[in-house]
Design a protein around this motif. Structure first.
Motif: not given
Ligand code: FES
Length: 222
Positions: A131, A133-134, A149, A152
């Motif tokens: 992902c 994001h993180l 994902c 989050h």
């Molecule tokens: S790690 Fe995927 S939305 Fe936060």
């Protein structure tokens, strides 16, 4: 009464300029010397803090990139234009299972895929499950044709473009090519929201649009 001595304001000697406490041959006042010394010390201190940080940020750009490695993910017939097929590849050899990751592979679809100006399309689309994001692993849902994902709530479309949640850029991809009827997957690359390729991949959470791309230098080994 004697006339006061006349001083030459432009004299290079402090004594010649009538500065109190000057001695013969002195060209720099003590105040000036102290100011210069303080500025020099300040400059050295700033450089000691800033240079390692700059080196850390920009170093990866000049680092030798990883040697080119291609992984065979199967014959061409294993893939089609409408469905992703999950395949496991090894992105960090020498660390066992920890170096393995899943990629979603399908054939490039000229009718549906975004064609980026100036970039030759790759024959197969290999999308990373990390992902943007993180870094949690995303999963492809064929019924909705979206990558989701679990961490989050990040949602990506058919091409890995962000459709919802906190991710800051599309899912990374891997280079692909075909040799002797087999599909090969190569190095990772990142994309901005126009699906333009950035050969040096970025870490999750690094933006790539506009000026952000310069604030987050690529990390070839990420
Ligand atoms: S790690 Fe995927 S939305 Fe936060």
């Amino acid at each position: 009464m004697a006339d006061p001595p006349k001083f030459d304001k432009k004299s290079r000697y402090t004594e010649g300029r009538g500065i109190a406490g000057a001695f013969e041959g002195e060209t720099v006042t003590r105040r000036r010397l102290m100011e210069g010394g303080a500025q020099l010390a300040g400059g050295v201190a700033v450089a000691m803090i800033a240079l390692p940080g700059l080196g850390f940020a920009l170093g990866p750009l000049f680092k030798e990139t990883e040697p080119e490695r291609w992984e065979d993910v199967g014959p061409r017939d294993d893939f089609n234009k409408s469905t992703y097929v999950p395949k496991v590849i090894n992105i960090s050899p020498g660390v066992g299972d920890a170096g393995k990751t899943t990629v979603y592979v399908r054939e490039y679809n000229s009718k549906r895929d975004t064609k980026v100006k100036g970039q030759d399309p790759l024959p197969y689309v290999a999308i990373s499950t990390r992902c943007a994001h993180l870094g949690c692993p995303v999963r492809y849902i064929q019924a909705s044709q979206k990558f989701v994902c679990p961490c989050h709530g990040g949602v990506y479309g058919y091409e890995g473009e962000v459709q919802g949640g906190p991710p800051v850029r599309p899912l990374d991809r891997f280079y692909t090519k075909v040799e002797n009827g087999r599909v090969l997957v190569g190095k990772r690359f990142s994309l901005n929201s126009h699906l333009e390729r950035f050969p040096h991949p970025r870490d999750p959470s690094n933006h790539l649009d506009g000026l952000w791309q310069y604030l987050y230098p690529g990390r070839p080994t990420t």
